[in-house]
Design a protein around this motif. Structure first.
Motif, PDB file in Angstrom:
ATOM      1  N   VAL A  14      33.318  56.087  41.067  1.00 15.68           N
ATOM      2  CA  VAL A  14      32.649  54.982  41.773  1.00 15.68           C
ATOM      3  C   VAL A  14      32.071  54.040  40.714  1.00 15.68           C
ATOM      4  O   VAL A  14      31.300  54.468  39.845  1.00 15.68           O
ATOM      5  CB  VAL A  14      31.539  55.488  42.713  1.00 15.68           C
ATOM      6  N   ASN A  15      32.451  52.785  40.804  1.00 10.16           N
ATOM      7  CA  ASN A  15      32.077  51.864  39.716  1.00 10.16           C
ATOM      8  C   ASN A  15      30.617  51.408  39.824  1.00 10.16           C
ATOM      9  O   ASN A  15      29.945  51.583  40.846  1.00 10.16           O
ATOM     10  CB  ASN A  15      33.056  50.682  39.660  1.00 10.16           C
ATOM     11  N   HIS A  16      30.158  50.805  38.756  1.00 10.77           N
ATOM     12  CA  HIS A  16      28.746  50.436  38.611  1.00 10.77           C
ATOM     13  C   HIS A  16      28.266  49.492  39.726  1.00 10.77           C
ATOM     14  O   HIS A  16      27.192  49.682  40.312  1.00 10.77           O
ATOM     15  CB  HIS A  16      28.572  49.769  37.243  1.00 10.77           C
ATOM     16  N   LEU A  17      29.071  48.473  40.042  1.00 10.71           N
ATOM     17  CA  LEU A  17      28.659  47.504  41.062  1.00 10.71           C
ATOM     18  C   LEU A  17      28.632  48.167  42.438  1.00 10.71           C
ATOM     19  O   LEU A  17      27.750  47.899  43.263  1.00 10.71           O
ATOM     20  CB  LEU A  17      29.600  46.294  41.073  1.00 10.71           C
ATOM     21  N   ALA A  18      29.603  49.015  42.662  1.00 10.06           N
ATOM     22  CA  ALA A  18      29.683  49.706  43.957  1.00 10.06           C
ATOM     23  C   ALA A  18      28.485  50.634  44.154  1.00 10.06           C
ATOM     24  O   ALA A  18      27.907  50.703  45.249  1.00 10.06           O
ATOM     25  CB  ALA A  18      30.983  50.499  44.043  1.00 10.06           C
ATOM     26  N   LEU A  19      28.088  51.338  43.094  1.00  8.87           N
ATOM     27  CA  LEU A  19      26.927  52.232  43.190  1.00  8.87           C
ATOM     28  C   LEU A  19      25.669  51.440  43.540  1.00  8.87           C
ATOM     29  O   LEU A  19      24.898  51.826  44.427  1.00  8.87           O
ATOM     30  CB  LEU A  19      26.710  52.960  41.849  1.00  8.87           C
ATOM     31  N   ALA A  20      25.487  50.311  42.851  1.00 10.63           N
ATOM     32  CA  ALA A  20      24.286  49.495  43.079  1.00 10.63           C
ATOM     33  C   ALA A  20      24.300  48.922  44.499  1.00 10.63           C
ATOM     34  O   ALA A  20      23.286  48.938  45.214  1.00 10.63           O
ATOM     35  CB  ALA A  20      24.224  48.369  42.042  1.00 10.63           C
ATOM     36  N   ALA A  21      25.465  48.410  44.901  1.00  8.11           N
ATOM     37  CA  ALA A  21      25.576  47.784  46.223  1.00  8.11           C
ATOM     38  C   ALA A  21      25.345  48.811  47.334  1.00  8.11           C
ATOM     39  O   ALA A  21      24.657  48.529  48.323  1.00  8.11           O
ATOM     40  CB  ALA A  21      26.968  47.159  46.377  1.00  8.11           C
ATOM     41  N   ALA A  22      25.902  49.992  47.170  1.00  8.47           N
ATOM     42  CA  ALA A  22      25.795  51.011  48.215  1.00  8.47           C
ATOM     43  C   ALA A  22      24.344  51.436  48.406  1.00  8.47           C
ATOM     44  O   ALA A  22      23.864  51.565  49.537  1.00  8.47           O
ATOM     45  CB  ALA A  22      26.667  52.212  47.862  1.00  8.47           C
ATOM     46  N   ALA A  23      23.634  51.645  47.291  1.00  2.00           N
ATOM     47  CA  ALA A  23      22.232  52.069  47.391  1.00  2.00           C
ATOM     48  C   ALA A  23      21.420  51.015  48.147  1.00  2.00           C
ATOM     49  O   ALA A  23      20.589  51.339  48.994  1.00  2.00           O
ATOM     50  CB  ALA A  23      21.660  52.308  45.993  1.00  2.00           C
ATOM     51  N   ALA A  24      21.693  49.739  47.861  1.00  2.00           N
ATOM     52  CA  ALA A  24      20.948  48.662  48.537  1.00  2.00           C
ATOM     53  C   ALA A  24      21.356  48.550  50.004  1.00  2.00           C
ATOM     54  O   ALA A  24      20.514  48.363  50.890  1.00  2.00           O
ATOM     55  CB  ALA A  24      21.189  47.342  47.803  1.00  2.00           C
ATOM     56  N   ALA A  25      22.654  48.669  50.270  1.00  2.00           N
ATOM     57  CA  ALA A  25      23.152  48.491  51.644  1.00  2.00           C
ATOM     58  C   ALA A  25      22.590  49.554  52.585  1.00  2.00           C
ATOM     59  O   ALA A  25      22.279  49.279  53.740  1.00  2.00           O
ATOM     60  CB  ALA A  25      24.680  48.530  51.653  1.00  2.00           C
ATOM     61  N   LEU A  26      22.455  50.770  52.062  1.00  4.46           N
ATOM     62  CA  LEU A  26      21.977  51.860  52.926  1.00  4.46           C
ATOM     63  C   LEU A  26      20.571  51.593  53.444  1.00  4.46           C
ATOM     64  O   LEU A  26      20.195  52.052  54.523  1.00  4.46           O
ATOM     65  CB  LEU A  26      22.012  53.187  52.150  1.00  4.46           C
ATOM     66  N   ASP A  27      19.802  50.843  52.666  1.00  9.59           N
ATOM     67  CA  ASP A  27      18.430  50.533  53.098  1.00  9.59           C
ATOM     68  C   ASP A  27      18.339  49.181  53.802  1.00  9.59           C
ATOM     69  O   ASP A  27      17.250  48.767  54.184  1.00  9.59           O
ATOM     70  CB  ASP A  27      17.487  50.556  51.877  1.00  9.59           C
ATOM     71  N   ASP A  28      19.456  48.508  53.985  1.00  9.11           N
ATOM     72  CA  ASP A  28      19.439  47.190  54.644  1.00  9.11           C
ATOM     73  C   ASP A  28      19.521  47.407  56.163  1.00  9.11           C
ATOM     74  O   ASP A  28      20.549  47.152  56.804  1.00  9.11           O
ATOM     75  CB  ASP A  28      20.604  46.337  54.130  1.00  9.11           C
ATOM     76  N   THR A  29      18.418  47.881  56.703  1.00  7.81           N
ATOM     77  CA  THR A  29      18.426  48.279  58.126  1.00  7.81           C
ATOM     78  C   THR A  29      18.668  47.081  59.039  1.00  7.81           C
ATOM     79  O   THR A  29      19.268  47.216  60.100  1.00  7.81           O
ATOM     80  CB  THR A  29      17.104  48.967  58.507  1.00  7.81           C
ATOM     81  N   ASP A  30      18.223  45.905  58.599  1.00  2.00           N
ATOM     82  CA  ASP A  30      18.413  44.714  59.420  1.00  2.00           C
ATOM     83  C   ASP A  30      19.911  44.406  59.552  1.00  2.00           C
ATOM     84  O   ASP A  30      20.424  44.125  60.648  1.00  2.00           O
ATOM     85  CB  ASP A  30      17.678  43.537  58.762  1.00  2.00           C
ATOM     86  N   PHE A  31      20.629  44.503  58.438  1.00  3.26           N
ATOM     87  CA  PHE A  31      22.064  44.211  58.466  1.00  3.26           C
ATOM     88  C   PHE A  31      22.818  45.215  59.336  1.00  3.26           C
ATOM     89  O   PHE A  31      23.689  44.853  60.129  1.00  3.26           O
ATOM     90  CB  PHE A  31      22.629  44.219  57.039  1.00  3.26           C
ATOM     91  N   ILE A  32      22.456  46.479  59.192  1.00  2.78           N
ATOM     92  CA  ILE A  32      23.126  47.517  59.996  1.00  2.78           C
ATOM     93  C   ILE A  32      22.856  47.286  61.474  1.00  2.78           C
ATOM     94  O   ILE A  32      23.766  47.392  62.314  1.00  2.78           O
ATOM     95  CB  ILE A  32      22.626  48.923  59.570  1.00  2.78           C
ATOM     96  N   ALA A  33      21.623  46.923  61.794  1.00  3.43           N
ATOM     97  CA  ALA A  33      21.290  46.670  63.203  1.00  3.43           C
ATOM     98  C   ALA A  33      22.130  45.501  63.727  1.00  3.43           C
ATOM     99  O   ALA A  33      22.649  45.551  64.850  1.00  3.43           O
ATOM    100  CB  ALA A  33      19.796  46.387  63.331  1.00  3.43           C
ATOM    101  N   ARG A  34      22.261  44.454  62.905  1.00  4.01           N
ATOM    102  CA  ARG A  34      23.068  43.299  63.341  1.00  4.01           C
ATOM    103  C   ARG A  34      24.532  43.691  63.504  1.00  4.01           C
ATOM    104  O   ARG A  34      25.215  43.272  64.439  1.00  4.01           O
ATOM    105  CB  ARG A  34      22.944  42.157  62.325  1.00  4.01           C
ATOM    106  N   SER A  35      25.047  44.494  62.572  1.00  7.11           N
ATOM    107  CA  SER A  35      26.451  44.938  62.647  1.00  7.11           C
ATOM    108  C   SER A  35      26.701  45.710  63.935  1.00  7.11           C
ATOM    109  O   SER A  35      27.697  45.497  64.630  1.00  7.11           O
ATOM    110  CB  SER A  35      26.808  45.853  61.471  1.00  7.11           C
ATOM    111  N   ARG A  36      25.777  46.588  64.232  1.00 12.46           N
ATOM    112  CA  ARG A  36      25.958  47.442  65.414  1.00 12.46           C
ATOM    113  C   ARG A  36      25.868  46.627  66.696  1.00 12.46           C
ATOM    114  O   ARG A  36      26.663  46.815  67.621  1.00 12.46           O
ATOM    115  CB  ARG A  36      24.907  48.551  65.417  1.00 12.46           C
ATOM    116  N   ALA A  37      24.906  45.699  66.739  1.00  9.91           N
ATOM    117  CA  ALA A  37      24.739  44.898  67.954  1.00  9.91           C
ATOM    118  C   ALA A  37      25.959  43.989  68.145  1.00  9.91           C
ATOM    119  O   ALA A  37      26.490  43.859  69.263  1.00  9.91           O
ATOM    120  CB  ALA A  37      23.452  44.068  67.853  1.00  9.91           C
ATOM    121  N   MET A  38      26.405  43.364  67.068  1.00  7.89           N
ATOM    122  CA  MET A  38      27.585  42.490  67.131  1.00  7.89           C
ATOM    123  C   MET A  38      28.795  43.287  67.619  1.00  7.89           C
ATOM    124  O   MET A  38      29.565  42.836  68.469  1.00  7.89           O
ATOM    125  CB  MET A  38      27.834  41.919  65.725  1.00  7.89           C
TER     126      MET A  38
END
Ligand SMILES: Cc1ncc(COP(=O)(O)O)c(C=O)c1O
Length: 373
Positions: free
Chosen positions: A265-289
């Motif tokens: 798993v590359n460096h950018l992917a590791l950083a992005a994944a850690a941040a995305a997992l805590d982006d609860t607002d984005f996940i909520a929007r994804s699920r509602a959409m």
């Protein structure tokens, strides 16, 4: 030129490898734009179950912050990402295996445990990577007929033989979107002998409503043969970065981590994944959409008099009859969907849920392709 008396280079590969059917991905936007001679922004791709909202903004910020360090190898242990995953899932770091997408995790499970002497089981209409991973090893594949397009858990359990080492179950399943209640999965796990690994692929788990949220990470103590596979490609919007992970018993995770490429798993992917997992607002929007989009698509398909498979994922599979012709006709309008004849469904097309305007354009193109408008 090949000397005809010489074997072709392909023949150097074992027969089981030569027999692998190439994976056919969704048709790329750039390729379609080139072929149609139109701009890429006029193409609508609803073929690969990607997130139409784009990536998580928190992930984008994390990628920008991590860019200056790409001269270094990534953290092969994925420490920071595992800290976030452990907190989210209530498991230890020793339970986790990171993958270059969950494809990598699925293949890693097969490579770690299967030999040519073993058999592996999966359902008819199951995700294509299972046959691919099993066949690459030369293990025997046992394909169990689907029930109502989904996993027939009783039949899958009954198919276990003395040489069976692994069962793959996607819940929800791709390409059919079918879902088995977790209580049925739990009963299935109780029936499968512990010498058989159950790879439970939860790539679309984030799209399940709260009342159906996956409880499986809490089952590892009871079912040490359970390997849960998850991805950041779908609801988190990071398909292009390739991050997935397995949650498993520490002994299972340990051997998988030994087989895993150290920097998979590359460096950018590791950083992005850690941040995305805590982006609860984005996940909520994804699920509602997605929930609204499934309703919009189902309503539209119903109005067209088409039969679709009820879906718990971020796509819908619809019976259109001459699917290849319908696919081509929609493609000519710049709307890319997914033919799934390769999954044993030659009359169906799979469409990824889009933004409301995407779903509308898809329904219009489909109606025209079917001569209904
Ligand atoms: C059921 C299932 N599992 C796994 C994957 C693999 O996704 P990725 O490798 O992007 O994590 C997919 C992708 O389409 C899928 O549908």
């Amino acid at each position: 030129m090949n000397d005809s008396r010489e074997p072709s280079m392909k023949e150097l590969a074992p027969a089981n490898v030569r027999a692998i059917a190439p994976y056919v991905p969704g048709k790329p936007i750039a390729e379609t734009a080139r072929e149609l001679g139109i701009a890429e922004d006029r193409i609508l791709k609803m073929a690969s179950n990607e997130n139409p909202l784009g990536p998580s903004p928190a992930a984008l910020a994390a990628i920008r912050a991590a860019l200056d360090d790409v001269n270094y190898y990534p953290d092969g242990s994925g420490y920071d990402l595992k800290v976030v995953l452990s907190r989210k899932l209530g498991v230890g770091a020793a339970n986790l295996v990171l993958g270059n997408g969950s494809n990598d995790v699925l293949e890693l499970a097969a490579r770690t445990f299967l030999t040519r002497d073993d058999s592996a089981i999966y359902s008819q209409h199951a995700f294509m990577v299972y046959p691919l991973a099993v066949q690459a090893i030369g293990a025997k594949a046992i394909v169990v007929p689907a029930r109502d397009y989904g996993n027939d858990l009783d039949a899958l359990a009954a198919a276990v033989r003395s040489d069976t080492k692994m069962v793959f179950v996607a819940n929800p399943n791709n390409p059919t979107g079918t879902f088995s209640p977790w209580a049925e999965i739990e009963r299935f796990l109780a029936r499968v002998p512990s010498r058989v690994l159950v790879v439970l692929d939860e790539a679309y788990g984030e799209y399940l409503p709260d009342e159906l949220a996956s409880p499986t990470a809490g089952w590892l103590a009871r079912f040490p043969n359970l390997v849960i596979s998850r991805t950041l490609s779908k609801a988190y919007g990071l398909a292009g970065l390739r991050v997935g992970f397995a949650v498993a018993h520490p002994d299972v995770a340990d051997v998988m981590n030994r087989v895993r490429q150290p920097f998979n798993v590359n460096h950018l992917a590791l950083a992005a994944a850690a941040a995305a997992l805590d982006d609860t607002d984005f996940i909520a929007r994804s699920r509602a959409m997605n929930a609204a989009g499934l309703v919009q698509l189902a309503d539209g398909l119903g109005r067209l008099g088409l039969e679709y498979i009820p879906s718990r994922a971020n796509f819908l599979t619809v019976r259109v009859g001459a699917a290849d012709a319908v696919y081509r006709s929609m493609l000519a309008e710049g709307v890319i969907v997914r033919p799934i004849a390769g999954y044993g469904l030659p009359e169906h097309l799979r469409v990824t849920v889009g933004l409301p305007e995407h779903n509308e354009r898809f329904l219009g193109a489909l109606a025209r392709a079917l001569g209904k408008r």
